[in-house]
Design an enzyme around this catalytic site. Structure first.
Site, PDB file in Angstrom:
ATOM      1  N   GLU A   7       0.815  -1.216   0.000  1.00 56.36           N
ATOM      2  CA  GLU A   7       0.000   0.000   0.000  1.00 56.36           C
ATOM      3  C   GLU A   7       0.854   1.273   0.000  1.00 56.36           C
ATOM      4  OE1 GLU A   7      -3.688  -0.307   1.667  1.00 56.36           O
ATOM      5  OE2 GLU A   7      -3.935   1.791   2.220  1.00 56.36           O
ATOM      6  N   ASP A 105      -3.343  -2.921   2.545  1.00 56.19           N
ATOM      7  CA  ASP A 105      -3.964  -3.063   3.867  1.00 56.19           C
ATOM      8  C   ASP A 105      -5.193  -3.963   3.787  1.00 56.19           C
ATOM      9  OD1 ASP A 105      -2.084  -1.444   4.887  1.00 56.19           O
ATOM     10  OD2 ASP A 105      -3.364   0.339   5.090  1.00 56.19           O
ATOM     11  N   TYR A 311      -2.426  -3.209  12.863  1.00 56.53           N
ATOM     12  CA  TYR A 311      -3.219  -2.316  12.038  1.00 56.53           C
ATOM     13  C   TYR A 311      -4.194  -1.513  12.910  1.00 56.53           C
ATOM     14  CZ  TYR A 311      -5.563  -0.780   7.821  1.00 56.53           C
ATOM     15  OH  TYR A 311      -6.051  -0.017   6.810  1.00 56.53           O
TER      16      TYR A 311
END
Ligand SMILES: [Zn+2]
Ligand SMILES: [Zn+2]
Length: 942
Positions: A7, A105, A311
């Site tokens: 990403e 992600d 995350y």
């Protein structure tokens, strides 16, 4: 080649580091984009979305007859690259790839970014197999597991993201255009409306109205102070709030010593350890440390990318069974919190705490690796510590409190005191963010008598509901299903940057309120959360493949068309309403000069100022910095002295610049320049200000008669004042011209400030162009400008300054250009050349040149060179050739300096002439001696 698409660049590098297993990684930069290669594998990072959706061409013109705001609802959309270099590189690599893994992600947004990359890859390579790696932390264990268990892209999840993008674009663009056009607002002033943004703003406006409508109620509370073992103890009346003052007073008066202990209750209380962090609870906790929601997310994302935490966008508050808690503890033992980690390892609770929400996409936010303050910097480290300590707290035992409740009686009135003592700190030992407040009471026995030291009756008022803080608002948005964990903080940041809300906690601005109320009145579905919730529910259905993207978008279009039916029918009313009510937002108060209304005015081309409503009868005005330094808005604060609202300059992505009271600012910023007028003393300044004359310019432009009358001073004094002001004004203009010159000619360079350079030039005495024209390279170098640039600036300054002087002397601009082109830039240069030379070099007739030279010489008070005829020139030449050492070449060098005959040569200053002609001075002296000798001989011969 195996191509891995991450990403961001930083995650591409981390993934390469982990997967390479110590193999050598080669970083390669292609048009500024890095790739990381080891063995047969290359990783490349995107920059989030590298394409965006926009309408097909043809919808750019807001005022087009065909593409009305409503037409945007059904307008076709296209995807256009926003990061061309990355797109080009990705496609170049994709052509060579025999396997592509998408490693963006792991959430809706990431899936969509992955799908965008997938489409770019497919466009150039139809056959290459594409798979997907999903992970919640960029740690060796997670990454290796994800890459050895790759799956397929989830097109349903990506489709939900795409649907959201399309719907947001069509709602936002069509409604923003409609409202802005109706209110006749454009440029920086547009009124934006958005699918999530507008209901969120609606909540803030509603809260403000509740606060305004709130009527505080008085109530009374009774307490007493007693004493035991020399310790003061406060006990409250068990009635709580008294709503009648008389009743409270009666109870107070009845309260008489002795105070008797009637009951003592011991107890124990469990204080549960907190549950794991999801995005919202994390933002709330970070807010207590002073981080704004957007900032908290930015820091957390950074920590995630670097492998320090998992995350941070998650709705999950339950650790999945697969999460290796023991392993995490072992890893973070290497952090500076070793002692706390080891305490938790030794005292671990049987089962970690759990929150109410459980989802499968990501685990709750937790640390994934050790970090130090040195490596992260203060801010990031504080966030890291917060996440780490929260993780420790969720594994720690509950705390235990011993509680004590004592009942008293005095004159028939009942009082109570409670105490709490932490007997087992549990999780408090590792989580200092929620303080454990202990109240320790001495032991009491029933029947015991105590003194009454003081009885206090407090009058209080009920409080209105509190305004939303950013984190409270995010919590509320989550409850209402407004936005997603990834977008909520961005929506709030947008409301602030659009000047719809301000302050901490958040308050709506007048515009925010007017737009909300106008929409509420005419198309309330736009400001109510229901519509957004419906759409969020539809997204969920797309993710579960129960509905298609097209189907959901179609339904959303119908909803929007219905809103437009109402809006278009009321366009004129909405427009008038918003315009009428927002005009007020720029009003600052009474004009000091005439009593009209002062207001901020924004003109085209970034000009803004404060002017009077009675213009042109009243010309009172206050200048403001250009709008690129910040768009001027009114704030709620009012100047005590001038009764004017404060002014603030707001600029996206920058700290606001507070001007404060515009008149106080005006006065103080003109103080210095007024002080330069020698005939103006403090007393006169006061008098001037009382007459609303604040600037040198206003003074310079007054007439002696009116000024004398207004200030009650003799006309002669007024005359002197005006004349002095006139020359100060001229000086100020020259200074600002010099500043502008520097700003125009200094090349902008990172880390170099104009202000600093200007200040050091000022110290060196250079404030005007004339000073600059006479400066030398050393002075500019001392101010921090490089040598070559200094030379260039000086040359330009001379051309500019002398140009002005020469034009003032009367040289027409057209001729001046020709002189400059010929290298004749200063007035002096006119006198150091003969008319012939000037004429030859510029191509102008010698008559014109002679006229110019006359003008310049008169100005410089130098003798005007006589016109020389050809015959005179020839005669002079012959004369000179007779002198020993002079030949045609020497004559050619002497001529431009005006030396055309022996007399002129004899009279010239040898050193000056040497400098002008390049002939060594000693040679010139030899010529002069030769001429003198010849003349002396001639006299003798006579
Ligand atoms: Zn006025
Ligand atoms: Zn003021």
């Amino acid at each position: 080649m195996h191509l891995i698409v991450a990403e961001k660049n930083i995650s591409a590098r981390r993934i390469a580091e982990i997967l390479s297993d110590g193999k050598k990684i080669t970083e390669h930069k292609d048009t500024g984009v890095s790739t990381y290669t080891f063995g047969d594998t290359t990783t490349v990072g995107l920059r989030g979305h590298v394409v965006e959706i926009d309408f097909e061409p043809g919808y750019k013109n807001w005022r087009s007859e065909e593409s009305t705001p409503r037409s945007l609802i059904d307008a076709k959309t296209i995807k256009i690259p926003t990061e061309r270099k990355i797109v080009a590189l990705l496609q170049k690599l994709a052509k060579q790839a025999d396997r592509v893994t998408i490693a963006t992600d792991f959430d809706t947004e990431g899936e969509l970014i992955g799908k965008e990359a997938f489409e770019l890859v497919r466009a150039v390579n139809a056959k290459v197999p594409v798979d997907r790696a999903r992970f919640s932390a960029i740690t060796p264990q997670e990454i290796k597991h994800a890459f050895s268990h790759t799956t397929e892209l989830d097109f349903a999840l990506a489709a939900a993201g795409e649907a959201r993008q399309s719907i947001d674009l069509m709602w936002g663009a069509s409604l923003t255009r409609f409202i802005s056009l109706a209110a006749r607002r454009g440029g920086q002033n547009i009124l934006s409306v958005g699918r999530v943004q507008s209901p969120t703003l609606g909540m803030i406006v509603d809260r403000e109205k509740e606060i305004e409508a709130f009527i505080p109620e008085k109530y009374w509370q009774l307490s007493l102070d007693t004493e035991k073992n020399g310790e003061r103890i406060e006990a409250r009346h068990t009635h709580g709030r008294f709503h009648e003052k008389g009743e409270a007073e009666l109870a107070r008066d009845r309260t008489k010593a002795p105070l008797m202990v009637t009951d003592v209750k011991f107890g124990e209380k469990q204080d549960r350890a907190p549950s794991p962090f999801d995005t919202t609870t994390y933002i709330v906790a970070a807010a207590r440390l002073g981080f704004s929601a957007a900032n908290a997310m930015r820091v957390a994302e950074d920590l995630y990318m670097n492998g320090f935490i998992s995350y941070p966008r998650t709705d999950n508050t339950v650790y999945p069974a697969s999460l290796d808690l023991e392993g995490i503890l072992k890893t973070i033992r290497a952090s500076p919190f070793k002692k706390d980690v080891e305490w938790v390892m030794a005292n671990r609770r049987a089962v970690p705490t759990r929150g109410k929400k459980s989802s499968t996409d990501h685990p709750p936010i937790h640390p994934t690796g050790p970090a130090t303050r040195e490596a992260l910097g203060d801010d990031a480290f504080r966030i890291y510590e917060l996440v780490l300590r929260r993780f420790l707290a969720t594994l720690s035992p509950d705390a235990r409190w011993k509680t004590l409740k004592v009942l008293f009686e005095a004159g028939g009135e009942e009082y109570t005191a409670t105490g709490g003592q932490l007997i087992e700190p549990g999780w408090h030992a590792v989580y200092p963010y929620s303080e454990a407040q202990e109240t320790i009471l001495p032991p009491f026995t029933v029947g015991e008598h105590l003194p009454v030291k003081k009885v206090t009756l407090d009058e209080k008022e009920t409080q209105p509901p509190a305004r939303y803080t950013q984190s409270k608002l995010i919590q509320r948005m989550e409850e209402l299903g407004l936005g997603t964990k990834s977008t909520r903080h961005e929506v709030i940041a947008k409301l602030v940057s659009r000047k719809y809300v301000e302050g901490t906690p958040l308050r709506p601005t007048l515009v925010g309120r007017v737009v909300t109320e106008s929409l509420e009145q005419h198309a309330d579905m736009i400001t109510r959360p229901d519509m957004t919730q419906t759409i969020e529910a539809h997204m969920q259905q797309i993710k579960e493949s129960k509905r298609t993207r097209e189907d959901v978008i179609r339904e959303s279009r119908q909803m929007l068309h219905r809103a437009f039916d109402q809006l278009e029918a009321n366009e004129a009313v909405i427009g008038d309403d918003i315009r009428g009510r927002t005009a007020e937002e720029m009003n600052l108060g009474k004009c000091p000069a005439c009593g009209g209304t002062l207001a901020i005015k924004h003109l085209r081309g970034n000009t803004q100022f404060i002017g009077c409503s009675r213009y042109p009868e009243c010309t009172f005005n206050i200048g403001l910095p250009m709008a690129q330094w910040g768009f001027a808005v009114r704030t709620d604060e009012v100047c005590d002295k001038h009764c004017l609202n404060y002014v603030r300059l707001v600029r996206k992505g920058a700290r606001p610049w507070d001007i404060g009271c515009p008149l106080c600012h005006h006065i103080s910023s003109n103080k210095e320049s007024l002080a330069e007028i020698p005939s103006l003393d403090d007393h006169l300044v006061q008098k001037l200000q009382a007459q609303h004359i604040y600037t040198v310019a206003e003074l310079a432009h007054s007439t002696p008669e009116s000024l004398a009358k207004r200030l009650e001073i003799p006309p002669e004094t007024a005359q002197t004042l005006i004349a002095d002001a006139g020359s100060v004004l001229a000086k100020l203009r020259r200074r600002s011209e010099c500043r502008k010159f520097m700003r125009d000619h200094l090349i902008p360079r990172k880390g170099r400030s104009y202000a600093k350079i200007l200040t050091s030039l000022k110290t060196a005495g250079i404030t005007e162009l004339s000073g600059l024209a006479h400066a030398d390279v050393a002075m500019l170098k001392a101010a921090g400008i490089g040598e070559a640039e200094s030379e260039e600036i000086l040359a330009q300054a001379r051309i500019t300054y002398y140009g002005q002087v020469l034009r003032e002397i009367g040289i027409p601009a057209v001729s001046l250009k020709k002189y400059v082109a010929a290298g004749i830039t200063s007035p002096e240069a006119f006198c150091s050349h003969t008319v012939d030379v000037l004429s030859k070099r510029t191509g102008m007739s010698s008559g014109t040149v002679q006229k110019h030279v006359d003008l310049v010489c008169t100005y410089l008070k130098k003798p005007v060179p006589k016109k020389v005829s050809k015959i005179q020139v020839e005669r002079g030449k012959k004369e000179l050739l007779k002198i020993k050492g002079i030949d045609a070449a020497v004559i050619g060098r002497l001529a431009p300096a005006g030396i055309i005959n022996a007399s002129a040569l004899l009279e010239a200053d040898a050193d000056n002439l040497a400098a002008q002609t390049g002939i060594p001075a000693h040679k010139i002296r030899e010529y002069q001696a030769a001429i003198q000798k010849k003349r002396d001989t001639a006299i003798i011969q006579l």
